[in-house]
Design a protein around this motif. Structure first.
Motif, mmCIF file in Angstrom:
data_model
loop_
_atom_site.group_PDB
_atom_site.id
_atom_site.type_symbol
_atom_site.label_atom_id
_atom_site.label_comp_id
_atom_site.label_asym_id
_atom_site.label_seq_id
_atom_site.Cartn_x
_atom_site.Cartn_y
_atom_site.Cartn_z
ATOM 1 N N GLU A 144 0.840 -1.200 0.000
ATOM 2 C CA GLU A 144 0.000 0.000 0.000
ATOM 3 C C GLU A 144 0.872 1.245 0.000
ATOM 4 O O GLU A 144 1.918 1.288 0.661
ATOM 5 N N LEU A 145 0.446 2.270 -0.739
ATOM 6 C CA LEU A 145 1.104 3.573 -0.732
ATOM 7 C C LEU A 145 0.117 4.619 -0.235
ATOM 8 O O LEU A 145 -1.070 4.572 -0.569
ATOM 9 N N GLN A 146 0.602 5.562 0.558
ATOM 10 C CA GLN A 146 -0.187 6.728 0.938
ATOM 11 C C GLN A 146 0.567 7.949 0.447
ATOM 12 O O GLN A 146 1.683 8.210 0.880
ATOM 13 N N ILE A 161 -1.245 8.081 -13.648
ATOM 14 C CA ILE A 161 -0.994 9.227 -12.787
ATOM 15 C C ILE A 161 0.337 9.051 -12.067
ATOM 16 O O ILE A 161 0.703 7.932 -11.686
ATOM 17 N N ASN A 162 1.087 10.120 -11.915
ATOM 18 C CA ASN A 162 2.308 10.109 -11.119
ATOM 19 C C ASN A 162 1.978 10.557 -9.701
ATOM 20 O O ASN A 162 1.323 11.587 -9.511
ATOM 21 N N VAL A 163 2.427 9.785 -8.728
ATOM 22 C CA VAL A 163 2.202 10.145 -7.325
ATOM 23 C C VAL A 163 3.542 10.182 -6.601
ATOM 24 O O VAL A 163 4.527 9.596 -7.056
ATOM 25 N N TYR A 227 6.200 7.448 -7.936
ATOM 26 C CA TYR A 227 5.610 6.217 -8.463
ATOM 27 C C TYR A 227 4.693 6.594 -9.632
ATOM 28 O O TYR A 227 3.887 7.517 -9.522
ATOM 29 N N ARG A 228 4.819 5.868 -10.725
ATOM 30 C CA ARG A 228 3.908 6.047 -11.852
ATOM 31 C C ARG A 228 2.857 4.948 -11.761
ATOM 32 O O ARG A 228 3.187 3.760 -11.827
ATOM 33 N N ILE A 229 1.602 5.338 -11.599
ATOM 34 C CA ILE A 229 0.527 4.381 -11.333
ATOM 35 C C ILE A 229 -0.360 4.208 -12.569
ATOM 36 O O ILE A 229 -0.852 5.178 -13.138
#
Length: 340
Positions: A144-146, A161-163, A227-229
C-alpha cells in the motif's frame, strides 16, 4: 495574553520546558514542536492570530471554495472546538478530528481543503468526513502507498498518474539511497545561499534517481519517492481519441490536491505500478467507469463489479457512451502499431 493563549492551544496551558532527555534535535520551536506536528503548531498559531485579529490566513482560498466570510466563521468554530479539547491536540490525527468535528456541517471539499492547507492527514480523517472507513487491502495487492497531495500536472491521461510518497514514510525511509539524502540536504543549502546553478544540478540527480523535492503550501520541502501508477482494470480513451481529453480532466477533478491510498499489485511492461486508487474512501476506478470515462479492461482484470459499472454507464449513455459505436482504446493502439 498572546503567549499564554499559545501555550493553551499548543501545550495544554503548560509553560514548563521539555523534560530531561527530550530530543532537541527534533524540535522546531520552544514548545517541542517536531516536523511531524508542524501542521498542528501552524493551526494553533493561526487560531491565536484569529483570536487577536479576526483574520484568516493568507493563501487558504487556494484550497477551499467558500468565501472569506465563511472562512471567518470556520475559525470561530475551530477556536471554540479547540478550547473544548482537553488536552489540546498534539498529533496531526488529533488535529484532523478537531477540524472535522468543528466543521462537520460544512462542505466536504472545504474541510478537505483546510486539512490539506495545514498538511494534516485526510486518513483516517477523510473516512470520518464521508462516513466510509478506509478500504481493506484487496486480495492480491502486494503493498500500500499513501501519497502526498496530487498536482494536476501529475495526471498523464485518464488511467495513468504520477504520485509522490514522503521519503520519511516507514516503507520508504529504509531504502532511500544515502547519496539522495545528501543531495537533498546539499540542495537546500545551495538554495539558501542562492546558488541556484548548484541547486538545479542537485535537483537533476534527485529526479534521475526517481525522487523529487516537493514544495508544501507554506514553502516547506519534502523529499519524496515518485511512483507512476496505471489504474488497474480500466482503460481510458487515449489523448487523441474522442473523450480522451475529457477522461483526463475527470481524473484530475477526482484527485487534484488530494492524498491517495494506492494498493499496488505489480508492474506492467512499461515499469508502471498497477494499482487500485482510493480518494477519500471512494474507489477512483469505479468513478471513472460509472461516469463513462473508461472501459473495463477485462483482458487484464475480470472483477465483475468493473463490468457492472461499465454496463451501468453504457445504459445511461454517460460520457464516451454517448457515441453510437465508440472505439476500444486497446484496438485503437493496435491499429496504430500496425500502421493503420
Amino acid at each position: 495574553m498572546g503567549n499564554s493563549l499559545f501555550r493553551f492551544l499548543c501545550c495544554g496551558g503548560s509553560s514548563k520546558p521539555p523534560p530531561s532527555g527530550h530530543d532537541q534535535s527534533q524540535a522546531l520551536g520552544p514548545h517541542g514542536v517536531t516536523a511531524a506536528s508542524a501542521g498542528v503548531s501552524a493551526l494553533a498559531q493561526d487560531l491565536l492570530h484569529f483570536e487577536i485579529t479576526s483574520q484568516v490566513p493568507e493563501g487558504l482560498g487556494v484550497h477551499v471554495i467558500s468565501s472569506k466570510r465563511a472562512q471567518i466563521n470556520w475559525y470561530r468554530k475551530l477556536l471554540e472546538e479547540w478550547r473544548k479539547t482537553n488536552p489540546p491536540p498534539r498529533t496531526p490525527e488529533e488535529a484532523s478530528r478537531v477540524v472535522i468535528q468543528a466543521l462537520k456541517r460544512h462542505q466536504k471539499a472545504d474541510v478537505e481543503g483546510l486539512l490539506i492547507f495545514y498538511g494534516l492527514p485526510l486518513s483516517p480523517a477523510s473516512a470520518e468526513i464521508s462516513g466510509v472507513p478506509p478500504p481493506p487491502k484487496p486480495q492480491g495487492a502486494k503493498f500500500e502507498l499513501q501519497t502526498l497531495p496530487v498536482d494536476a500536472k501529475a495526471v498523464a491521461d485518464g488511467d495513468t498518474i504520477n504520485v509522490y510518497v514522503d521519503a520519511a514514510d516507514p516503507r520508504e525511509s529504509p531504502v532511500v539511497p544515502r547519496q539522495i539524502r545528501k543531495a537533498a540536504s546539499a540542495r537546500a543549502k545551495a538554495r539558501a545561499a542562492k546558488d541556484y546553478k548548484t541547486a538545479d544540478a542537485l535537483q537533476k540527480i534527485i529526479n534521475d534517481a526517481g525522487y523529487r523535492v516537493v514544495n508544501g503550501h507554506k514553502g516547506e520541502e519534502t523529499l519524496a519517492k515518485k511512483y507512476r501508477i496505471r489504474l488497474k482494470g480500466i482503460d481510458a480513451p487515449e489523448s487523441s481519441m474522442p473523450y480522451g481529453k475529457e477522461a483526463k480532466e475527470e481524473l484530475v477533478r477526482l484527485v487534484q490536491g488530494k492524498r491517495l491510498r494506492v494498493y499496488v499489485y505489480g508492474e506492467d511492461r512499461y515499469g508502471r505500478s498497477v494499482g487500485d486508487i482510493y480518494c477519500n474512501g471512494s474507489f477512483v476506478q469505479e468513478k471513472m467507469l460509472r461516469r463513462g470515462f473508461a472501459w473495463h479492461y477485462h483482458a487484464y482484470d475480470q472483477r465483475p463489479e468493473l463490468a457492472a459499472w461499465e454496463k451501468e454507464a453504457r445504459e445511461a449513455r454517460a460520457g464516451l457512451w454517448a457515441q453510437p459505436n465508440p472505439e476500444k482504446p486497446w484496438e485503437w493502439r493496435k491499429d496504430r502499431r500496425n500502421g493503420n
